[in-house]
Design a protein around this motif. Structure first.
Motif, PDB file in Angstrom:
ATOM      1  N   LEU A   3       0.735  -1.641   0.344  1.00 43.11           N
ATOM      2  CA  LEU A   3      -0.335   0.171  -0.070  1.00 43.11           C
ATOM      3  C   LEU A   3       0.476   1.142  -0.064  1.00 43.11           C
ATOM      4  O   LEU A   3       0.476   2.700   0.092  1.00 43.11           O
ATOM      5  N   ALA A  63       0.289   3.663  -2.905  1.00 37.83           N
ATOM      6  CA  ALA A  63      -1.494   4.267  -2.858  1.00 37.83           C
ATOM      7  C   ALA A  63      -1.411   5.582  -1.445  1.00 37.83           C
ATOM      8  O   ALA A  63      -2.129   6.658  -1.972  1.00 37.83           O
ATOM      9  N   ALA A  69       0.068   8.428  -2.919  1.00 33.80           N
ATOM     10  CA  ALA A  69      -0.317   9.159  -3.579  1.00 33.80           C
ATOM     11  C   ALA A  69      -1.383   9.951  -3.037  1.00 33.80           C
ATOM     12  O   ALA A  69      -1.598  11.509  -3.025  1.00 33.80           O
ATOM     13  N   VAL A  70      -2.181   9.690  -1.998  1.00 34.93           N
ATOM     14  CA  VAL A  70      -2.525   9.873  -1.157  1.00 34.93           C
ATOM     15  C   VAL A  70      -2.076  11.472   0.012  1.00 34.93           C
ATOM     16  O   VAL A  70      -2.462  12.325  -0.480  1.00 34.93           O
ATOM     17  N   LEU A 110      -5.800   3.800   5.673  1.00 33.26           N
ATOM     18  CA  LEU A 110      -6.037   3.763   4.484  1.00 33.26           C
ATOM     19  C   LEU A 110      -6.522   2.116   4.309  1.00 33.26           C
ATOM     20  O   LEU A 110      -7.846   2.514   4.020  1.00 33.26           O
ATOM     21  N   ASN A 145     -11.117   5.097   4.128  1.00 34.17           N
ATOM     22  CA  ASN A 145     -11.546   3.927   4.111  1.00 34.17           C
ATOM     23  C   ASN A 145     -12.709   3.253   4.586  1.00 34.17           C
ATOM     24  O   ASN A 145     -12.807   3.538   5.618  1.00 34.17           O
ATOM     25  N   ASP A 199      -5.878   4.997 -11.069  1.00 36.19           N
ATOM     26  CA  ASP A 199      -6.147   4.532  -9.471  1.00 36.19           C
ATOM     27  C   ASP A 199      -5.186   5.441  -8.374  1.00 36.19           C
ATOM     28  O   ASP A 199      -6.530   5.795  -7.916  1.00 36.19           O
ATOM     29  N   MET A 200      -4.273   6.241  -9.223  1.00 33.75           N
ATOM     30  CA  MET A 200      -3.334   6.740  -8.311  1.00 33.75           C
ATOM     31  C   MET A 200      -3.686   8.322  -8.289  1.00 33.75           C
ATOM     32  O   MET A 200      -3.695   9.307  -7.718  1.00 33.75           O
ATOM     33  N   ARG A 220      -6.730   8.814  -8.892  1.00 33.12           N
ATOM     34  CA  ARG A 220      -8.217   9.361  -7.707  1.00 33.12           C
ATOM     35  C   ARG A 220      -7.927   9.217  -6.187  1.00 33.12           C
ATOM     36  O   ARG A 220      -8.076   9.740  -5.724  1.00 33.12           O
ATOM     37  N   LEU A 221      -6.744   8.716  -5.974  1.00 30.74           N
ATOM     38  CA  LEU A 221      -5.990   8.710  -4.826  1.00 30.74           C
ATOM     39  C   LEU A 221      -6.192   9.496  -4.540  1.00 30.74           C
ATOM     40  O   LEU A 221      -5.340  10.290  -2.846  1.00 30.74           O
ATOM     41  N   TYR A 222      -4.851  10.331  -5.245  1.00 30.24           N
ATOM     42  CA  TYR A 222      -4.018  11.771  -5.111  1.00 30.24           C
ATOM     43  C   TYR A 222      -5.418  12.982  -4.598  1.00 30.24           C
ATOM     44  O   TYR A 222      -5.573  13.883  -3.501  1.00 30.24           O
TER      45      TYR A 222
END
Length: 464
Positions: free
Chosen positions: A115, A118, A121-122, A169, A191, A398-399, A401-403
């Motif tokens: 993770l 991910a 990116a967040v 997360l 999450n 996907d990255m 969207r996490l950003y």
């Protein structure tokens, strides 16, 4: 000097001789003999006295000057008429900030092998939002691993120094924290615990707000979108045995049945990620005999392209030559946005159908498909999207969207940090957000994502 004396002498002679002009106008500069009273020059005409000019009208009162207040480093701004002078003066002198200070802890599994990307990116999105609007907020990034006990221990220490905590997360970590007695500060989980949102699921603790990106919630919203377009229609849900696809299919089916409409579910085999060609032939025959009102794909973009190609009239259904796999170079679909026959069945899906980041297919297999996705992905001219920088390095959809989740997580945390109790809405980069927090009961969070339709291989937003 001689000319002055001559003038005086001339004047005296003229007076003595009775000359009528005071000036020496005769030849030689003297009056001619015998010219008195008979040959005097005519007097010059008398000019009328000059009349005074009228007074000019008064100048009009000029409009008030427009003043631009520019705050320079080290210079205090003048008080505004809209803000009480006492509060603003104290704020300018450092006695009272515009908002009280808030300490935020960002709890992420940055040490996790699975993770870590991910989480990074967040973190990048969260810090980008903080850099744009710090608002007297300090952020501390707290790194954890995958183990739930590591996350709980880091959370317990963070509570001692932070006013609000954003994280964890991982789904399992959120479930472990929700079940623990540790929650004592406002916490924004990134999450949802397993089963969240389904009937009979345990509510989250009052101090916890969950605002993750849920593809199951997307599926429920797609069901509402499709029901509005096709009331009371029978929906056929198509998925594979992949766990996340089964969850998406179940979420759509539950919402569709809640609307009182019929639903049929089909699960296809997918060896090596590709749909089984013989099963696609059987599905095509079944649809010809009993077509539904619409199709919902709980699958990925590539698998849905295979499905759409198999339903097109240009694909052979002979069992000796079942060419439906994208690996076998399907012939291009017809020019219309929706191919004729079974390929013209209305088809819906989630954001999984939007590969994004330039990875969408230039062909038209998915043209006409309706889906939901984040404004960050399909509305680049959205006011909330335009103000934040995009990652410098190219990343997967996907990255991305996490950003975007990181950006909205900061905005929600900022609002809760300054207003710990209440209900508010945000026009976020992940959708229209509605939050109810700190009212004594369980917190609530809702995200409404915009709808899009695929045109020339790219999702285009539709509606307001």
């Amino acid at each position: 000097m001689n000319s002055v004396r001559l003038s005086l002498l001339c004047a005296a002679v003229a007076l003595a001789s009775g000359c009528s002009t005071p000036f020496c106008d005769a030849p030689g500069g003297l009056c001619a003999p015998g010219s008195a009273n008979t040959s005097a020059l005519p007097a010059p005409p008398v000019r009328p006295a000059a009349q005074p000019l009228p007074k000019p009208p008064p100048e009009p009162t000029p409009p008030p000057a427009e003043v631009f207040a520019v705050t320079l480093p080290g210079v205090s701004a003048a008080p505004s008429a809209d803000v009480p002078a006492t509060r603003q003066d104290e704020a300018a002198q450092g006695g009272l900030p515009a908002n009280p200070p808030v300490r935020m802890g960002l709890l992420l599994p940055l040490r996790s092998e699975t993770l870590g990307a991910a989480a990074d990116a967040v973190r990048a999105g969260f810090m980008a939002a903080w850099e744009r609007d710090r608002d007297n907020i300090t952020v501390s990034v707290i790194e954890t691993g995958d183990v739930a006990q590591d996350v709980l221990s880091a959370y317990a220490h963070a509570q001692e120094k932070q006013d609000i905590i954003v994280g964890p997360l991982a789904r399992s970590a959120v479930a472990a924290l929700a079940a623990s007695p540790l929650l004592g500060k406002p916490t924004i989980a990134l999450n949802y615990p397993e089963g969240h949102g389904t009937a009979g699921a345990a509510p989250l603790p009052p101090q916890m707000l969950a605002m993750g990106l849920s593809i199951e919630e997307e599926a429920r919203q797609v069901a509402q979108l499709a029901a509005a377009d096709h009331p009371n229609a029978t929906a056929m849900i198509i998925s594979t045995g992949t766990p996340w696809q089964r969850r998406v299919a179940a979420a759509f089916a539950a919402q569709w049945q809640r609307n009182g409409a019929a639903v049929r579910m089909v699960e296809l085999s997918s060896p090596d990620g590709y749909l089984s060609d013989p099963e696609l032939v059987q599905l095509r025959a079944r649809l010809r005999d009993d077509p539904p009102g619409l199709l919902f794909s709980a699958m990925s973009a590539d698998q849905t392209r295979q499905l759409r190609g198999a339903l097109g009239d240009n694909v052979s259904t002979e069992p000796t030559n079942p060419i439906f796999s994208t690996a076998d170079a399907l012939p291009p679909p017809p020019a219309p946005a929706q191919p004729a026959g079974l390929g013209g069945l209305p088809l819906y899906g989630t954001s999984a159908l939007n590969a994004g980041n330039g990875n969408n297919s230039p062909t038209q297999e998915l043209d006409g498909v309706r889906l939901l996705d984040l404004p960050w992905q399909i509305q680049r001219d959205h006011p909330a999207v335009m103000v934040y920088p995009h990652p410098v390095q190219a990343a997967s959809a996907d990255m991305e969207r996490l950003y975007a989740l990181g950006i909205d997580a900061y905005r929600v945390a900022r609002e809760i940090g300054h207003h710990p109790a209440g209900r508010f809405s945000l026009d976020g980069v992940t959708g229209r957000l509605t939050v109810d927090f700190g009212q004594g009961g369980a917190a609530s969070f809702e995200r409404i994502e915009p709808a899009a339709v695929v045109r020339n291989g790219v999702p285009q937003p539709i509606g307001p």
